[in-house]
Write a protein that holds these residues in place. Structure first.
Motif, short mmCIF file in Angstrom:
data_model
loop_
_atom_site.label_atom_id
_atom_site.label_comp_id
_atom_site.label_asym_id
_atom_site.label_seq_id
_atom_site.Cartn_x
_atom_site.Cartn_y
_atom_site.Cartn_z
N THR A 82 0.84 -1.19 0.00
CA THR A 82 0.00 0.00 0.00
C THR A 82 0.87 1.24 0.00
OG1 THR A 82 -0.12 0.02 2.41
CG2 THR A 82 -1.89 -1.13 1.25
N GLY A 83 0.31 2.33 -0.45
CA GLY A 83 1.01 3.61 -0.44
C GLY A 83 0.25 4.63 0.37
N ASP A 84 0.98 5.53 0.98
CA ASP A 84 0.39 6.61 1.77
C ASP A 84 0.65 7.92 1.04
OD1 ASP A 84 0.03 8.75 3.64
OD2 ASP A 84 0.19 7.30 5.27
N LEU A 85 -0.42 8.58 0.57
CA LEU A 85 -0.26 9.81 -0.19
C LEU A 85 0.27 10.96 0.66
CD1 LEU A 85 -3.49 9.70 -2.38
CD2 LEU A 85 -1.15 9.15 -3.06
N ASP A 86 -0.01 10.95 1.96
CA ASP A 86 0.45 12.04 2.83
C ASP A 86 1.95 11.97 3.09
OD1 ASP A 86 -2.10 13.12 3.05
OD2 ASP A 86 -2.59 11.82 4.75
N THR A 87 2.48 10.77 3.33
CA THR A 87 3.90 10.62 3.68
C THR A 87 4.74 10.11 2.53
OG1 THR A 87 3.61 8.35 4.44
CG2 THR A 87 3.28 10.10 6.06
N SER A 88 4.11 9.65 1.45
CA SER A 88 4.78 9.04 0.29
C SER A 88 5.47 7.72 0.64
CB SER A 88 5.81 10.00 -0.33
OG SER A 88 5.16 11.15 -0.81
N GLU A 89 5.09 7.11 1.75
CA GLU A 89 5.67 5.82 2.13
C GLU A 89 4.99 4.69 1.36
OE1 GLU A 89 6.84 6.56 6.78
OE2 GLU A 89 4.91 5.65 6.32
N ILE A 90 5.76 3.65 1.11
CA ILE A 90 5.23 2.42 0.53
C ILE A 90 5.43 1.33 1.58
CG2 ILE A 90 5.51 0.70 -1.28
CD1 ILE A 90 6.51 3.00 -3.07
N ARG A 91 4.34 0.65 1.91
CA ARG A 91 4.36 -0.38 2.96
C ARG A 91 4.08 -1.73 2.32
NH1 ARG A 91 3.95 0.32 8.46
NH2 ARG A 91 3.71 2.53 8.06
N SER A 92 5.04 -2.66 2.45
CA SER A 92 4.91 -4.01 1.90
C SER A 92 4.84 -5.01 3.04
CB SER A 92 6.12 -4.35 1.01
OG SER A 92 6.18 -3.47 -0.07
N PRO A 93 3.73 -5.74 3.16
CA PRO A 93 3.61 -6.75 4.21
C PRO A 93 4.47 -7.97 3.89
CG PRO A 93 1.54 -6.52 3.00
CD PRO A 93 2.52 -5.60 2.39
N LEU A 94 5.32 -8.37 4.83
CA LEU A 94 6.25 -9.48 4.61
C LEU A 94 6.03 -10.58 5.64
CD1 LEU A 94 9.57 -7.49 4.09
CD2 LEU A 94 8.02 -8.34 2.33
N ASP A 95 6.26 -11.80 5.21
CA ASP A 95 6.35 -12.95 6.11
C ASP A 95 7.82 -13.27 6.30
OD1 ASP A 95 3.62 -13.47 6.54
OD2 ASP A 95 3.48 -14.64 4.70
N LEU A 96 8.27 -13.41 7.53
CA LEU A 96 9.65 -13.78 7.83
C LEU A 96 9.72 -15.29 7.98
CD1 LEU A 96 10.47 -11.06 10.49
CD2 LEU A 96 10.92 -11.01 8.03
N ASN A 97 10.78 -15.88 7.45
CA ASN A 97 10.90 -17.34 7.46
C ASN A 97 12.29 -17.77 7.89
OD1 ASN A 97 8.30 -17.78 5.97
ND2 ASN A 97 9.40 -16.61 4.43
N SER A 98 12.34 -18.86 8.60
CA SER A 98 13.61 -19.54 8.83
C SER A 98 13.61 -20.70 7.82
CB SER A 98 13.71 -20.04 10.26
OG SER A 98 12.81 -21.08 10.49
N PRO A 99 14.67 -21.44 7.71
CA PRO A 99 14.71 -22.50 6.69
C PRO A 99 13.57 -23.51 6.77
CG PRO A 99 16.90 -22.11 7.52
CD PRO A 99 15.96 -21.28 8.37
N ASP A 100 12.98 -23.72 7.94
CA ASP A 100 11.98 -24.77 8.02
C ASP A 100 10.60 -24.32 8.52
OD1 ASP A 100 12.95 -24.23 10.50
OD2 ASP A 100 13.11 -26.30 11.15
N HIS A 101 10.42 -23.04 8.89
CA HIS A 101 9.10 -22.60 9.33
C HIS A 101 8.99 -21.08 9.34
CE1 HIS A 101 11.46 -22.45 13.03
NE2 HIS A 101 10.58 -21.58 13.47
N ALA A 102 7.75 -20.59 9.36
CA ALA A 102 7.51 -19.15 9.44
C ALA A 102 7.87 -18.67 10.85
CB ALA A 102 6.04 -18.86 9.15
N THR A 103 8.45 -17.47 10.93
CA THR A 103 8.88 -16.96 12.22
C THR A 103 8.18 -15.66 12.61
OG1 THR A 103 10.74 -15.82 11.22
CG2 THR A 103 11.14 -18.04 12.08
N GLY A 104 7.51 -15.00 11.68
CA GLY A 104 6.83 -13.76 12.04
C GLY A 104 6.36 -12.98 10.84
N ARG A 105 5.76 -11.84 11.12
CA ARG A 105 5.27 -10.93 10.08
C ARG A 105 5.70 -9.51 10.42
NH1 ARG A 105 -0.83 -12.69 8.39
NH2 ARG A 105 -0.16 -14.49 7.19
N VAL A 106 6.10 -8.78 9.39
CA VAL A 106 6.47 -7.37 9.56
C VAL A 106 6.02 -6.61 8.31
CG1 VAL A 106 8.50 -7.84 10.98
CG2 VAL A 106 8.76 -7.67 8.51
N ASP A 107 5.98 -5.31 8.42
CA ASP A 107 5.76 -4.45 7.27
C ASP A 107 7.07 -3.76 6.94
OD1 ASP A 107 3.11 -5.08 7.11
OD2 ASP A 107 2.40 -3.24 8.08
N GLN A 108 7.50 -3.88 5.69
CA GLN A 108 8.67 -3.14 5.23
C GLN A 108 8.16 -1.78 4.78
OE1 GLN A 108 10.35 -4.36 1.50
NE2 GLN A 108 12.36 -3.63 2.09
#
Length: 71
Positions: free
Chosen positions: A12-38
């Motif tokens: 998503t993009g924010d027109l006020d701040t011009s930021e672009i936010r990409s939702p990411l899943d974090l992974n270790s080699p064998d399982h998901a470890t968390g979620r963050v927004d870049q």
């Protein structure tokens, strides 16, 4: 830590701040470890786009990795 775009969400993009936010899943080699927004400022994606456009227009794409590391 490896990350991938979250399958259930779109960037998503924010027109006020011009930021672009990409939702990411974090992974270790064998399982998901968390979620963050870049979150990128407007300047960061513009630089990335410029570097990719420049490299894609060149016949030698072997230096693409070097240019991206500088961004």
């Amino acid at each position: 830590m490896p990350a991938s775009l979250r399958a259930s969400a779109l960037p998503t993009g924010d027109l006020d701040t011009s930021e672009i936010r990409s939702p990411l899943d974090l992974n270790s080699p064998d399982h998901a470890t968390g979620r963050v927004d870049q979150v990128l400022s407007r300047l960061e994606p513009e630089r990335l786009h410029a570097a990719l456009t420049y490299q894609m227009s060149r016949t030698d794409s072997s230096s693409l990795r070097l240019t991206l590391e500088a961004v």
